[in-house]
Design an enzyme around this catalytic site. Structure first.
Site, PDB file in Angstrom:
ATOM      1  N   PRO A  94       0.763  -1.159  -0.006  1.00 16.77           N
ATOM      2  CA  PRO A  94       0.099  -0.181  -0.032  1.00 16.77           C
ATOM      3  C   PRO A  94       0.812   1.357   0.124  1.00 16.77           C
ATOM      4  O   PRO A  94       2.233   1.382   0.109  1.00 16.77           O
ATOM      5  CB  PRO A  94      -0.745  -0.122   1.259  1.00 16.77           C
ATOM      6  CG  PRO A  94       0.110  -0.943   2.178  1.00 16.77           C
ATOM      7  CD  PRO A  94       0.919  -1.874   1.421  1.00 16.77           C
ATOM      8  N   CYS A 277      -5.273  -0.337  -7.066  1.00 14.30           N
ATOM      9  CA  CYS A 277      -3.829  -0.390  -7.610  1.00 14.30           C
ATOM     10  C   CYS A 277      -3.424   1.078  -8.368  1.00 14.30           C
ATOM     11  O   CYS A 277      -2.354   1.586  -8.290  1.00 14.30           O
ATOM     12  CB  CYS A 277      -3.713  -1.394  -8.773  1.00 14.30           C
ATOM     13  SG  CYS A 277      -3.672  -2.891  -8.076  1.00 14.30           S
TER      14      CYS A 277
HETATM   15  N1  LIG Z   1      -5.897  -6.366  -6.634  1.00 17.02           N
HETATM   16  C1  LIG Z   1      -5.324  -6.138  -8.077  1.00 17.02           C
HETATM   17  O1  LIG Z   1      -6.214  -6.073  -8.934  1.00 17.02           O
HETATM   18  C2  LIG Z   1      -3.877  -6.248  -8.369  1.00 17.02           C
HETATM   19  C3  LIG Z   1      -3.613  -6.415  -9.646  1.00 17.02           C
HETATM   20  C4  LIG Z   1      -2.271  -6.676 -10.036  1.00 17.02           C
HETATM   21  C5  LIG Z   1      -1.331  -6.424  -9.025  1.00 17.02           C
HETATM   22  N2  LIG Z   1      -1.670  -6.178  -7.610  1.00 17.02           N
HETATM   23  C6  LIG Z   1      -0.667  -6.108  -6.623  1.00 17.02           C
HETATM   24  O2  LIG Z   1      -0.580  -7.399  -6.052  1.00 17.02           O
HETATM   25  C7  LIG Z   1      -0.181  -7.019  -4.815  1.00 17.02           C
HETATM   26  C8  LIG Z   1      -1.342  -7.968  -3.844  1.00 17.02           C
HETATM   27  O3  LIG Z   1      -2.496  -7.319  -3.992  1.00 17.02           O
HETATM   28  P1  LIG Z   1      -3.810  -7.957  -3.466  1.00 17.02           P
HETATM   29  O4  LIG Z   1      -4.855  -6.988  -4.001  1.00 17.02           O
HETATM   30  O5  LIG Z   1      -3.961  -9.314  -3.526  1.00 17.02           O
HETATM   31  O6  LIG Z   1      -3.764  -7.531  -1.716  1.00 17.02           O
HETATM   32  P2  LIG Z   1      -4.426  -7.953  -0.692  1.00 17.02           P
HETATM   33  O7  LIG Z   1      -4.481  -6.944   0.430  1.00 17.02           O
HETATM   34  O8  LIG Z   1      -5.960  -8.361  -1.080  1.00 17.02           O
HETATM   35  O9  LIG Z   1      -3.663  -9.222  -0.260  1.00 17.02           O
HETATM   36  C9  LIG Z   1      -2.317  -9.369   0.402  1.00 17.02           C
HETATM   37  C10 LIG Z   1      -2.282 -10.373   1.521  1.00 17.02           C
HETATM   38  O10 LIG Z   1      -1.136 -10.564   1.723  1.00 17.02           O
HETATM   39  C11 LIG Z   1      -1.111 -10.702   3.154  1.00 17.02           C
HETATM   40  N3  LIG Z   1       0.324 -10.662   3.957  1.00 17.02           N
HETATM   41  C12 LIG Z   1       0.826  -9.365   4.069  1.00 17.02           C
HETATM   42  N4  LIG Z   1       2.077  -9.709   4.762  1.00 17.02           N
HETATM   43  C13 LIG Z   1       2.302 -10.966   4.836  1.00 17.02           C
HETATM   44  C14 LIG Z   1       3.281 -11.761   5.286  1.00 17.02           C
HETATM   45  N5  LIG Z   1       4.466 -11.315   5.755  1.00 17.02           N
HETATM   46  N6  LIG Z   1       2.988 -13.178   5.204  1.00 17.02           N
HETATM   47  C15 LIG Z   1       1.975 -13.656   4.784  1.00 17.02           C
HETATM   48  N7  LIG Z   1       0.883 -12.928   4.317  1.00 17.02           N
HETATM   49  C16 LIG Z   1       0.978 -11.739   4.003  1.00 17.02           C
HETATM   50  C17 LIG Z   1      -2.119 -10.192   3.802  1.00 17.02           C
HETATM   51  O11 LIG Z   1      -2.693 -10.745   4.982  1.00 17.02           O
HETATM   52  C18 LIG Z   1      -3.225 -10.334   2.748  1.00 17.02           C
HETATM   53  O12 LIG Z   1      -4.140 -11.113   2.946  1.00 17.02           O
HETATM   54  C19 LIG Z   1      -0.177  -5.589  -4.469  1.00 17.02           C
HETATM   55  O13 LIG Z   1       1.247  -5.441  -4.879  1.00 17.02           O
HETATM   56  C20 LIG Z   1      -0.884  -5.159  -5.646  1.00 17.02           C
HETATM   57  O14 LIG Z   1      -0.367  -3.821  -5.904  1.00 17.02           O
HETATM   58  C21 LIG Z   1      -2.985  -6.208  -7.440  1.00 17.02           C
END
Ligand SMILES: NC(=O)c1ccc[n+]([C@@H]2O[C@H](COP(=O)([O-])OP(=O)(O)OC[C@H]3O[C@@H](n4cnc5c(N)ncnc54)[C@H](O)[C@@H]3O)[C@@H](O)[C@H]2O)c1
Length: 465
Positions: A94, A277
């Site tokens: 974030p 994002c």
């Molecule tokens: N959401 C989208 O559409 C999208 C698309 C492309 C890329 N991304 C990128 O992908 C990444 C993840 O996004 P998201 O939407 O899935 O986020 P999200 O918040 O839905 O999921 C992230 C997960 O990681 C877990 N986590 C954090 N630290 C941890 C640790 N040390 N050990 C284990 N688990 C841990 C959290 O508990 C959470 O459940 C980000 O960098 C985002 O920019 C997101």
């Protein structure tokens, strides 16, 4: 190296669907998705597939097929790291809310924690894949942490950004426009790239698997999101001119979109883009540009976000001015809270800002969204810290029936483009509203003629009165 065991750290909107699709397409690879959030893992393991923590069309069927066969969700992070030859890092990145770069830079603390955990647990060589969206050159920080553990394990770091769009994640993952893999140009780096390419090759044609250096791959993801968001802000800027001049933004979009140099996609004007994002990644890009002293570049991209803020603000301002300059004590019904249709994700949804603006004007809001739960809506509002959570709960009510939501309302605001909104009995809704009955269509999905024939005063973004 042939991959037999994959671990993914982070079971969120990216980790969950991405790994489910890899497991579906590669039945011989064991895929374990781990997370520190126990409730999230429990939801991924729920027998009732309606309770999966991520709603995406088609995802439930894939989880049903692969879960327990070669797809596993677990909180045992160390064990999964130890067993895997390839580890995807898919944790959240974030915008920083503290310290240097506050409000702009990506917060990499979760990434660093993962790297340290991998370094501590690993006993054999591993390939680490950055799936999270990261600032360019993050791979070198991860490598630094991993290479200084002193336990003689060799790590290769790959960048493999995810381009899926929420709402169409399964479709995007099953037939991606391209898969991007960035890695070292050394022989070991090339081997690692090919090991990951071989995983995707189970279903993605070779010509769609791009290999680049790590920095190009990291930067390509930020660039892609910046370009996509820029198109939305560009057409939204035109929507305001359309409203003043009597042009129709949908006609303008169609006319320019047929130009093959421009293309038709991402030209839909709306109340503003949301999602976790676009804003975060552009802010990050702006921060990177500033940190290199590239102020003109930074200003250029920052404008995309400023335009988006303006679009949300002018949507709520228009509601207030149309309702005779006051919404105090008036009921405004929100259809939709998710940042787009076919997802339950509400991060940075335009609805949040519009609601906050209208609550500042003492409006009474009712909300209906087909997939977003009540706690999420209140959590989104409370997070803004504009007013106490008690006030948020007394001024805004969440309903689970659209007709109840709109009953006795002075105005309806359409904030998400859910298809079902088009199928409602709008005559019945009209009959039960205060008159004049206003509809502010922030997504341009309803039929102007039909609504006006019923008697509504209808405002569609990007269309002059
Ligand atoms: N959401 C989208 O559409 C999208 C698309 C492309 C890329 N991304 C990128 O992908 C990444 C993840 O996004 P998201 O939407 O899935 O986020 P999200 O918040 O839905 O999921 C992230 C997960 O990681 C877990 N986590 C954090 N630290 C941890 C640790 N040390 N050990 C284990 N688990 C841990 C959290 O508990 C959470 O459940 C980000 O960098 C985002 O920019 C997101």
């Amino acid at each position: 190296m042939k991959i037999k065991n994959i671990c993914c750290i982070g079971a969120g909107y990216v980790g969950g669907p991405t790994m489910a699709v890899i497991a579906k397409q590669c039945p011989n690879i064991k895929v374990t998705v781990v997370d520190i959030n126990e409730a999230r893992i429990a939801a991924w393991n729920d027998d009732n597939l309606d309770n999966l923590p991520v709603f995406e069309p088609g995802l439930d069927a894939i989880v049903k097929e692969a879960r327990g066969r070669n797809l596993f969700f677990s909180t045992e992070v160390d064990k999964a790291i130890d067993e895997a030859e390839m580890i995807f890092i898919s944790v959240n990145t974030p915008t920083k809310t503290y310290g240097k770069g506050k409000g702009m830079a990506a917060d990499l603390k979760y990434i660093e924690l993962c790297a340290r955990q991998i370094a501590r647990v690993s006993k054999q060589d591993k390939i680490i894949v950055e799936k999270s969206t990261l600032p360019v050159r993050t791979a070198s920080a991860i490598k630094d942490i991993l290479d200084n553990t002193g336990n003689d394990v060799a790590f290769q770091i790959l960048s493999n950004p995810e381009f899926l769009a929420e709402g169409t994640a399964v479709e995007d993952l099953l037939s991606p426009d391209r898969v991007l893999i960035g890695g070292d140009t050394t022989p070991e780096g090339t081997k690692a790239i090919e090991a990951l390419a071989a995983v995707y090759a189970h279903w993605v044609p070779q010509e769609r698997i791009l290999r680049t250096n790590v920095w190009s791959s990291e930067l390509s993801k930020l660039t892609a999101n910046a370009f996509l968001a820029q198109r939305v802000s560009s057409i939204n800027a035109m929507s305001e001119i359309c409203e003043k001049t009597g042009a129709d933004v949908n006609e303008v979009s169609k006319a320019i979109g047929m130009d093959s140099r421009i293309g038709a996609k991402f030209l839909k004007s709306s109340v503003g883009f949301g999602g976790s994002c676009f804003q975060k990644d552009i802010l990050n890009l702006v921060y990177i540009a500033k940190s290199y002293g590239l102020n003109e570049v930074a200003d250029y991209w920052e404008q995309v976000i400023l335009m988006n803020e303006h679009q949300k603000q002018r949507f709520s301002d228009n509601i207030v001015s149309t309702l005779y300059n006051t919404v105090s004590g008036k009921k405004i019904a929100f259809l939709g809270w998710a940042f787009k249709k076919d997802t339950n994700d509400t991060r940075e949804s335009a609805a949040i800002k519009v609601a906050d603006n209208l609550l500042n004007e003492q409006a009474e809001i009712t909300v209906f969204d087909p997939k977003v739960v009540e706690e999420r809506i209140y959590a989104d509002l409370d997070y803004l810290n504009t007013r106490s959570s008690e006030e948020n709960r007394s001024l805004l009510k969440v309903e689970n029936n659209p007709y109840e939501t709109c009953k006795s309302a002075h105005a309806i605001a359409v904030l998400t483009e859910w298809d079902e909104f088009k199928t409602y009995d709008w005559k019945q809704i009209f009959d039960n509203m205060q008159k004049p009955a206003f509809v502010f269509d922030g997504r341009g999905i309803l039929d102007k003629e039909v609504l006006e024939d019923i008697g509504f005063v209808y405002y569609k973004i990007g269309t002059g009165q």
